[in-house]
Design an enzyme around this catalytic site. Structure first.
Site, PDB file in Angstrom:
ATOM      1  N   LYS A 260      30.659  32.458  45.281  1.00  0.00           N
ATOM      2  CA  LYS A 260      31.221  31.723  44.147  1.00  0.00           C
ATOM      3  C   LYS A 260      32.027  30.521  44.621  1.00  0.00           C
ATOM      4  O   LYS A 260      31.885  29.415  44.109  1.00  0.00           O
ATOM      5  CB  LYS A 260      32.150  32.625  43.314  1.00  0.00           C
ATOM      6  CG  LYS A 260      31.485  33.832  42.700  1.00  0.00           C
ATOM      7  CD  LYS A 260      32.455  34.652  41.853  1.00  0.00           C
ATOM      8  CE  LYS A 260      33.563  35.321  42.638  1.00  0.00           C
ATOM      9  NZ  LYS A 260      33.140  36.456  43.473  1.00  0.00           N
TER      10      LYS A 260
ATOM     11  N   ARG B  20      37.901  38.746  35.567  1.00  0.00           N
ATOM     12  CA  ARG B  20      37.388  39.823  36.400  1.00  0.00           C
ATOM     13  C   ARG B  20      37.499  41.163  35.686  1.00  0.00           C
ATOM     14  O   ARG B  20      37.081  42.179  36.231  1.00  0.00           O
ATOM     15  CB  ARG B  20      38.224  39.895  37.668  1.00  0.00           C
ATOM     16  CG  ARG B  20      37.515  39.425  38.938  1.00  0.00           C
ATOM     17  CD  ARG B  20      38.542  39.501  40.069  1.00  0.00           C
ATOM     18  NE  ARG B  20      37.970  39.547  41.371  1.00  0.00           N
ATOM     19  CZ  ARG B  20      37.825  38.483  42.171  1.00  0.00           C
ATOM     20  NH1 ARG B  20      38.124  37.284  41.739  1.00  0.00           N
ATOM     21  NH2 ARG B  20      37.355  38.641  43.376  1.00  0.00           N
TER      22      ARG B  20
ATOM     23  N   ARG C   4      32.796  36.547  57.904  1.00  0.00           N
ATOM     24  CA  ARG C   4      33.313  35.279  57.384  1.00  0.00           C
ATOM     25  C   ARG C   4      34.491  34.756  58.200  1.00  0.00           C
ATOM     26  O   ARG C   4      35.378  35.504  58.592  1.00  0.00           O
ATOM     27  CB  ARG C   4      33.747  35.482  55.931  1.00  0.00           C
ATOM     28  CG  ARG C   4      34.464  34.294  55.334  1.00  0.00           C
ATOM     29  CD  ARG C   4      34.388  34.278  53.857  1.00  0.00           C
ATOM     30  NE  ARG C   4      35.186  35.331  53.238  1.00  0.00           N
ATOM     31  CZ  ARG C   4      35.267  35.480  51.917  1.00  0.00           C
ATOM     32  NH1 ARG C   4      34.597  34.689  51.119  1.00  0.00           N
ATOM     33  NH2 ARG C   4      35.994  36.443  51.413  1.00  0.00           N
TER      34      ARG C   4
ATOM     35  N   ARG D 142      40.070  36.480  56.809  1.00  0.00           N
ATOM     36  CA  ARG D 142      40.937  36.893  55.705  1.00  0.00           C
ATOM     37  C   ARG D 142      41.362  38.347  55.873  1.00  0.00           C
ATOM     38  O   ARG D 142      40.582  39.176  56.319  1.00  0.00           O
ATOM     39  CB  ARG D 142      40.190  36.726  54.380  1.00  0.00           C
ATOM     40  CG  ARG D 142      40.525  35.425  53.671  1.00  0.00           C
ATOM     41  CD  ARG D 142      39.612  35.143  52.513  1.00  0.00           C
ATOM     42  NE  ARG D 142      39.532  36.210  51.521  1.00  0.00           N
ATOM     43  CZ  ARG D 142      38.911  36.078  50.341  1.00  0.00           C
ATOM     44  NH1 ARG D 142      38.334  34.925  50.034  1.00  0.00           N
ATOM     45  NH2 ARG D 142      38.844  37.075  49.500  1.00  0.00           N
TER      46      ARG D 142
ATOM     47  N   ARG E 297      36.735  46.358  47.309  1.00  0.00           N
ATOM     48  CA  ARG E 297      36.450  45.209  46.430  1.00  0.00           C
ATOM     49  C   ARG E 297      35.121  45.394  45.713  1.00  0.00           C
ATOM     50  O   ARG E 297      34.977  45.047  44.539  1.00  0.00           O
ATOM     51  CB  ARG E 297      36.446  43.908  47.242  1.00  0.00           C
ATOM     52  CG  ARG E 297      37.865  43.406  47.548  1.00  0.00           C
ATOM     53  CD  ARG E 297      37.918  42.603  48.825  1.00  0.00           C
ATOM     54  NE  ARG E 297      37.273  41.301  48.717  1.00  0.00           N
ATOM     55  CZ  ARG E 297      36.851  40.598  49.772  1.00  0.00           C
ATOM     56  NH1 ARG E 297      36.995  41.077  50.985  1.00  0.00           N
ATOM     57  NH2 ARG E 297      36.297  39.429  49.590  1.00  0.00           N
TER      58      ARG E 297
HETATM   59  P1  ADP Z   1      36.348  37.538  46.584  1.00  0.00           P
HETATM   60  O1  ADP Z   1      35.557  37.068  45.417  1.00  0.00           O
HETATM   61  O2  ADP Z   1      35.761  37.199  47.913  1.00  0.00           O
HETATM   62  O3  ADP Z   1      36.758  38.995  46.520  1.00  0.00           O
HETATM   63  P2  ADP Z   1      38.692  35.982  45.696  1.00  0.00           P
HETATM   64  O4  ADP Z   1      39.240  34.954  46.593  1.00  0.00           O
HETATM   65  O5  ADP Z   1      38.063  35.568  44.424  1.00  0.00           O
HETATM   66  O6  ADP Z   1      37.725  36.797  46.636  1.00  0.00           O
HETATM   67  O7  ADP Z   1      39.841  37.043  45.340  1.00  0.00           O
HETATM   68  C1  ADP Z   1      40.599  37.661  46.331  1.00  0.00           C
HETATM   69  C2  ADP Z   1      41.525  38.710  45.711  1.00  0.00           C
HETATM   70  O8  ADP Z   1      42.445  38.081  44.805  1.00  0.00           O
HETATM   71  C3  ADP Z   1      40.844  39.785  44.867  1.00  0.00           C
HETATM   72  O9  ADP Z   1      40.325  40.848  45.652  1.00  0.00           O
HETATM   73  C4  ADP Z   1      41.999  40.235  43.975  1.00  0.00           C
HETATM   74  O10 ADP Z   1      42.893  41.077  44.663  1.00  0.00           O
HETATM   75  C5  ADP Z   1      42.719  38.929  43.692  1.00  0.00           C
HETATM   76  N1  ADP Z   1      42.185  38.286  42.464  1.00  0.00           N
HETATM   77  C6  ADP Z   1      41.467  37.130  42.395  1.00  0.00           C
HETATM   78  N2  ADP Z   1      41.119  36.851  41.128  1.00  0.00           N
HETATM   79  C7  ADP Z   1      41.615  37.875  40.376  1.00  0.00           C
HETATM   80  C8  ADP Z   1      41.569  38.188  38.994  1.00  0.00           C
HETATM   81  N3  ADP Z   1      40.935  37.391  38.093  1.00  0.00           N
HETATM   82  N4  ADP Z   1      42.172  39.320  38.570  1.00  0.00           N
HETATM   83  C9  ADP Z   1      42.826  40.126  39.430  1.00  0.00           C
HETATM   84  N5  ADP Z   1      42.888  39.901  40.749  1.00  0.00           N
HETATM   85  C10 ADP Z   1      42.304  38.783  41.233  1.00  0.00           C
END
Ligand code: ADP
Ligand code: ZN
Length: 210
Positions: A13, A88, A122, A155, A166
């Site tokens: 994404k 999410r 990554r 990360r 996740r």
């Molecule tokens: P990825 O899609 O690789 O898991 P992101 O960078 O989008 O990584 O998100 C990393 C972390 O940030 C998530 O695992 C969560 O803990 C938090 N996070 C991101 N967006 C949200 C959201 N919309 N609601 C709740 N937690 C979020």
């Protein structure tokens, strides 16, 4: 154009959003980036969310919704934006309908096996944020970004345990959004396996088709 990018972690994404934000001239809003920025500066928000994120769980809906609501009230996103990583949960999607009207939701489809391979290798650039990969897309010089010379890091949530968590959280809480947006006629599907330039071309095509 107001777009939401949906998909499991590792679907790409963020990588797609970096390209799409230029093409569509739409600001890129990544909740993950906002949280990581807060952690890096050691702000109260950062301190609150650090362990949650490192373990691969979701930040509270109230905190996340408040943050996005505030960001979407700014002038630069009046007509267009790309939301990457939000909503999410169904609660977040419901909240979003109350403060913004999106044009389409792009679901990036990718098999679990590929997600695992992508995330576990990554490497992220500390300076420009570009995502490299130990095996699929290694930088010329180990540990250094080819694009900007920045330092590469892994990360804290890209370890096996957090990746598993996740994926499970995605399946339980985020995947239901596929049905949710399908029912509202907003969902467009894209195969997220090819390289990002091909995915961007496919994105333009699905947005052009009725
Ligand atoms: P990825 O899609 O690789 O898991 P992101 O960078 O989008 O990584 O998100 C990393 C972390 O940030 C998530 O695992 C969560 O803990 C938090 N996070 C991101 N967006 C949200 C959201 N919309 N609601 C709740 N937690 C979020
Ligand atoms: Zn870089």
């Amino acid at each position: 154009m107001k777009l939401v990018f949906l998909g499991p972690p590792g679907a790409g994404k963020g990588t797609l959003a970096v390209k799409a934000t230029v093409f569509f001239k739409a600001p890129h809003i990544s909740t993950g980036d906002i949280f990581r920025g807060a952690i890096a500066t050691g702000s109260p928000l950062g301190m609150k969310v650090k362990s949650i994120i490192d373990e691969g769980r979701l930040v509270d809906d109230d905190i996340t919704i408040g943050l996005v609501h505030e960001r979407l009230s700014k002038d630069d996103v009046k007509n267009s934006y790309i939301l990457d990583g939000f909503p999410r949960t169904i609660a977040q999607a419901e909240a979003l309908t109350k403060f913004s009207k999106i044009d389409a939701v792009i679901n990036l489809e990718v098999p679990d096996k590929l997600v695992f391979e992508r995330l576990s290798g990554r490497l992220v650039c500390r300076k420009c944020g570009f995502n490299w990969h130990k095996y699929f897309n290694p930088p010329k010089k180990e540990g250094i970004c080819d694009k900007c010379g920045g330092e590469l890091y892994t990360r804290d949530d890209d370890n096996v345990e957090a990746i598993k968590e996740r994926l499970e959280v995605y399946r339980e809480q985020t995947a239901p959004l596929i049905e949710y947006y399908l029912a509202r006629g907003l969902l467009k599907e894209i195969d997220a396996c090819p390289n990002v330039d091909i995915i961007l071309e496919n994105l333009k095509k699905v947005l052009d088709s009725p």
